[in-house]
Design an enzyme around this catalytic site. Structure first.
Site, PDB file in Angstrom:
ATOM      1  N   SER A 135     -17.191  44.003  17.850  1.00 56.40           N
ATOM      2  CA  SER A 135     -16.711  42.811  18.462  1.00 56.40           C
ATOM      3  C   SER A 135     -15.129  43.050  19.006  1.00 56.40           C
ATOM      4  CB  SER A 135     -16.757  41.443  17.910  1.00 56.40           C
ATOM      5  OG  SER A 135     -16.161  40.380  18.608  1.00 56.40           O
ATOM      6  N   LYS A 161     -19.798  44.395  22.114  1.00 57.04           N
ATOM      7  CA  LYS A 161     -19.470  42.910  22.484  1.00 57.04           C
ATOM      8  C   LYS A 161     -18.131  42.854  22.805  1.00 57.04           C
ATOM      9  CE  LYS A 161     -19.022  39.035  19.458  1.00 57.04           C
ATOM     10  NZ  LYS A 161     -19.747  38.235  18.332  1.00 57.04           N
ATOM     11  N   LYS A 163     -15.260  39.554  24.102  1.00 57.97           N
ATOM     12  CA  LYS A 163     -14.831  38.506  24.251  1.00 57.97           C
ATOM     13  C   LYS A 163     -14.585  38.139  25.633  1.00 57.97           C
ATOM     14  CE  LYS A 163     -15.176  37.262  19.578  1.00 57.97           C
ATOM     15  NZ  LYS A 163     -16.081  36.326  19.286  1.00 57.97           N
ATOM     16  N   ASP A 188     -19.274  37.176  24.442  1.00 53.61           N
ATOM     17  CA  ASP A 188     -19.224  36.164  23.306  1.00 53.61           C
ATOM     18  C   ASP A 188     -18.039  35.331  24.027  1.00 53.61           C
ATOM     19  OD1 ASP A 188     -19.159  34.184  21.448  1.00 53.61           O
ATOM     20  OD2 ASP A 188     -18.484  36.011  19.832  1.00 53.61           O
ATOM     21  N   GLU A 213     -23.263  35.176  24.177  1.00 48.10           N
ATOM     22  CA  GLU A 213     -23.293  34.348  22.899  1.00 48.10           C
ATOM     23  C   GLU A 213     -22.247  33.329  23.121  1.00 48.10           C
ATOM     24  OE1 GLU A 213     -21.881  36.770  19.751  1.00 48.10           O
ATOM     25  OE2 GLU A 213     -21.543  35.247  18.533  1.00 48.10           O
ATOM     26  N   ASP A 238     -24.150  31.044  18.091  1.00 43.41           N
ATOM     27  CA  ASP A 238     -23.105  31.086  16.806  1.00 43.41           C
ATOM     28  C   ASP A 238     -22.925  29.584  16.569  1.00 43.41           C
ATOM     29  OD1 ASP A 238     -21.129  31.616  15.164  1.00 43.41           O
ATOM     30  OD2 ASP A 238     -20.235  33.392  16.583  1.00 43.41           O
ATOM     31  N   LYS A 262     -24.215  33.773  10.103  1.00 41.13           N
ATOM     32  CA  LYS A 262     -23.021  34.159   9.530  1.00 41.13           C
ATOM     33  C   LYS A 262     -23.339  33.331   8.201  1.00 41.13           C
ATOM     34  CE  LYS A 262     -19.962  34.938  13.356  1.00 41.13           C
ATOM     35  NZ  LYS A 262     -18.936  34.134  14.131  1.00 41.13           N
ATOM     36  N   GLY A 290     -19.590  38.515  12.373  1.00 44.44           N
ATOM     37  CA  GLY A 290     -18.339  38.694  11.277  1.00 44.44           C
ATOM     38  C   GLY A 290     -17.269  37.912  11.766  1.00 44.44           C
TER      39      GLY A 290
HETATM   40  O1  OSB Z   1     -17.451  34.361  17.204  1.00 45.04           O
HETATM   41  O2  OSB Z   1     -18.352  36.017  16.259  1.00 45.04           O
HETATM   42  C1  OSB Z   1     -17.331  35.279  16.793  1.00 45.04           C
HETATM   43  C2  OSB Z   1     -14.242  36.555  14.781  1.00 45.04           C
HETATM   44  C3  OSB Z   1     -13.664  35.138  14.453  1.00 45.04           C
HETATM   45  C4  OSB Z   1     -14.209  34.190  14.700  1.00 45.04           C
HETATM   46  C5  OSB Z   1     -15.664  34.103  15.493  1.00 45.04           C
HETATM   47  C6  OSB Z   1     -16.138  35.303  15.747  1.00 45.04           C
HETATM   48  C7  OSB Z   1     -15.492  36.689  15.575  1.00 45.04           C
HETATM   49  C8  OSB Z   1     -15.792  37.679  15.946  1.00 45.04           C
HETATM   50  C9  OSB Z   1     -15.507  39.045  14.923  1.00 45.04           C
HETATM   51  O3  OSB Z   1     -16.502  37.967  17.014  1.00 45.04           O
HETATM   52  C10 OSB Z   1     -16.424  39.893  14.413  1.00 45.04           C
HETATM   53  C11 OSB Z   1     -15.925  40.638  13.183  1.00 45.04           C
HETATM   54  O4  OSB Z   1     -15.408  40.411  12.351  1.00 45.04           O
HETATM   55  O5  OSB Z   1     -15.784  41.957  13.800  1.00 45.04           O
HETATM   56 MG    MG Z   2     -19.445  34.318  18.397  1.00 38.87          MG
END
Ligand code: OSB
Ligand code: MG
Length: 368
Positions: A135, A161, A163, A188, A213, A238, A262, A290
């Site tokens: 991510s 992925k 953001k 995401d 996402e 999510d 999660k 994560g």
């Molecule tokens: O939306 O998946 C998410 C990290 C913090 C809060 C929300 C998200 C995330 C990540 C990081 O996408 C994923 C990781 O821990 O590598």
């Molecule tokens: Mg997410």
């Protein structure tokens, strides 16, 4: 198994690089680490609540309060046949899944250690190697984003992925697709869009994304139904999925075709397993998300990812992507094929470095 003692510790560690999402930027993590002692054995868990209530309503502070004032009084000195019974005993507490998940997962670790078997086997996992994606947070520049993607692909990760948020979406996706025509790519949004943005989100369909996402509201399953009807690209939820009932509603209504799982968001292994088997029955793939975890949470994510229906690469990655030095031994590493080999030691299969955890602790509470 009886639960005799709960130790809460808040550790602080700076991220190797700041992580930016549509809801904010994190440079230093505060993490609540849970140690539960049962019949002479310690089980370890991590609360994935953030510093502020921006991903979900819980925070490190609220989780600490709920654990010490409400959850521990229910669990202490209770006799459990198995960790699978912990979840039901917490039914009277509404919500606060991240607080529940931290201790519930620690009890599972303790049970596996007591039985001297790996946690993934106790859970009913089916694979010894899990597929990993990364991510990548929102970057200042396209050059920086492309360089980061290049580096992660070179490390072997199987899926990228990124953001996104309004103003940083179509162009970065288009550029990545031009540069990397064949990679598995997804985005995401962390709830950054609104229903009326659907024509804009539709533009992303030109770039063959695996999924989008959580585009819409964090507690708005209904609006995703309408959006999924308009998109060919699968929506993955999510933030919207906190319970088995949410998962059922989202699946039956057609709000998504994939679910990001999660442990903390759903409250531990018992609800995660239920949601996982529900998804399997409904032919909805799941993958493990994560939360910028320390090695303890990372180790739990690895165990969870061994369940059968975790059929897509998760956001479970090497310790070194986030930490200069992790709090477990050995650290989590990724193979050149972008996989993690699931450890065969008892419990989570990694040893918490207790002295290091102690020295990083800004706060500690021992409850008996
Ligand atoms: O939306 O998946 C998410 C990290 C913090 C809060 C929300 C998200 C995330 C990540 C990081 O996408 C994923 C990781 O821990 O590598
Ligand atoms: Mg997410």
């Amino acid at each position: 198994m009886k639960l005799q003692k709960l130790i809460l510790r808040e550790i602080r560690m700076p991220l190797v690089t700041p992580f930016e999402t549509s809801f904010g930027r994190v440079t230093d993590r505060r993490m609540l680490i849970v140690e539960v002692q049962s019949d002479g054995v310690s089980g370890w868990g991590e609360c994935v609540a953030g510093e502020g209530p921006f991903y979900a309503p819980e925070t490190v502070e609220t989780a600490w309060e709920i654990l010490s004032h409400f959850i521990w009084p229910i669990l202490k000195e209770r006799e459990f046949a198995t960790a699978a019974d912990v979840w039901a005993s917490l039914e009277t507490i509404r919500g606060h899944n991240m607080a529940k998940g931290a201790i519930e997962s620690a009890v599972w670790d303790a049970e596996a250690r007591q039985k001297n078997i790996p946690l993934w086997k106790l859970l009913g996992g089916v694979r010894q190697e899990i597929a990993c994606g990364v991510s990548i947070g929102i970057k200042e520049s396209l050059e920086e984003l492309i360089a980061t993607v290049e580096r992660e692909l070179a490390a072997g990760y199987q899926r990228i992925k990124i953001k996104i948020k309004p103003g940083k979406d179509v162009t970065p996706v288009e550029q990545l697709r031009l540069k990397f025509p064949r990679i598995r790519l997804m985005v995401d949004a962390n709830s950054a869009y609104r229903t009326e943005d659907w024509p804009h989100l539709k533009r992303l369909e030109a770039y063959y994304l695996m999924m989008i996402e959580q585009p819409l509201g964090w507690d708005d399953i209904f609006s995703h139904v309408d959006l999924q009807r308009r998109l060919d690209t699968p929506i993955c939820l999510d933030e919207c999925i906190h319970t088995e009932e949410h998962a059922r509603a989202a699946i039956e209504l057609g709000a998504c075709r994939i679910i990001n799982m999660k442990l903390g968001r759903v409250g531990g292994y018992t609800p995660a397993k239920r949601i996982h088997y529900l998804c399997q029955e409904k032919q909805i793939p799941v993958w493990c998300g994560g939360m910028l975890e320390s090695g303890i949470g990372r180790a739990h994510n690895i165990a969870l990812s061994t369940l059968d229906n975790f059929s897509l690469p998760g956001d479970v990655t090497a310790s070194r992507r986030y930490w200069v030095e992790d709090v477990i031994d050995p650290e989590v590493t990724v193979t050149r094929n972008g996989t993690i080999r699931v450890p065969d030691g008892p419990g989570i299969g990694f040893s918490p470095r207790v002295e290091r955890i102690e020295s990083l602790s800004a706060r500690k509470e021992v409850l008996e």
